[in-house]
Write a protein that holds these residues in place. Sequence first.
Motif: not given
Length: 337
Positions: A179-183
């Motif tokens: 999720s952090a990478q996508i964000l």
Amino acid sequence: MDRTISRRVILACSIPYPVVHIVLGLANLHRVTSATQTLAAMVICVAVIVVVSISDAQRPLGVASAWAATVGVVIIEVLVKSALPVGTHPGYAAWHCGAIQMLLVTVALRGRKGIAWFGIGVFAVVDFVASLAQQLTLNAALAMVVTPLLWMGMATALSFILRRCARQTAAFTDQEQSSAQILATQNARDLAQNEWMRDLSRATRPMLERIAEGAIGPAEQEACVLLEAELRDQIRGRALATPAVLHAARAARGRGVRVDILDDRATDLPEDLLAEATAQLIGALDRAEDGAVKCRALPEGADVAVTILAFSEDANDEALFMEIRHGLNDAASHQLW
């Protein structure tokens, strides 16, 4: 051995509890029929403690060490049980039950549950049969083996729960990182889009304001055409559309040269290839007086990274075709025809 079970937990299970029971056995040594057998069992118990807690530092416990501990436990059971008094409850003269249960629990916690359950099963059968042979009541015989079995069951359940929690934690961590990478990707895309919009506004606003004020002359119309072409180069040329390339392309178009810059590569070019490609493209643009200059970055996986074609309207002038290839370690190389 489960990573969630620390070394301290292993040492807490394998050393204090068995050592305390050895001390209790020494305090009740007068109640046994053979002190020699009991002392020999205590020595073996100390050796098993060393095997399950100190030897084989890798995780999990080595198979050979696990089997050695299990054999040692069975020998302890036989030595101690055969030296207990007949017809009376042995009390802490049967110190080995508590020691054995924790030693096998340690074997289970260090990843050898099958071997540990085999050992506790052999112990339970031998101890139960021997207790009945020594004229203990059924309840007393069961009491000697039930507690070790319960400890083994609790250790197995604890290991299962901790392993499941570890898997869930790892899954949550992976989800959080994803999720952090996508964000972060989305934020980077938003920043790039905002930067593009600011650059677009700076480049086009003056001309748009002039158009809004009224009719524009031929020179301004030509400037609009060049600006539109430059914006198209930025969109289609991607990595190839460096500021230096855009400047050279604008100048070449001003001389009447047709310029096409196209980046069909889904990923960025390696820095050395990009530097080589832009240098060669700028050179071709600067030398062109008419005709066309076409540059294309090929899709990833092709032997050729970038092609450059430059030709003049004059049929007598030699056309230039250049291939910039992937060399060793992505080193740039080119060929001219």
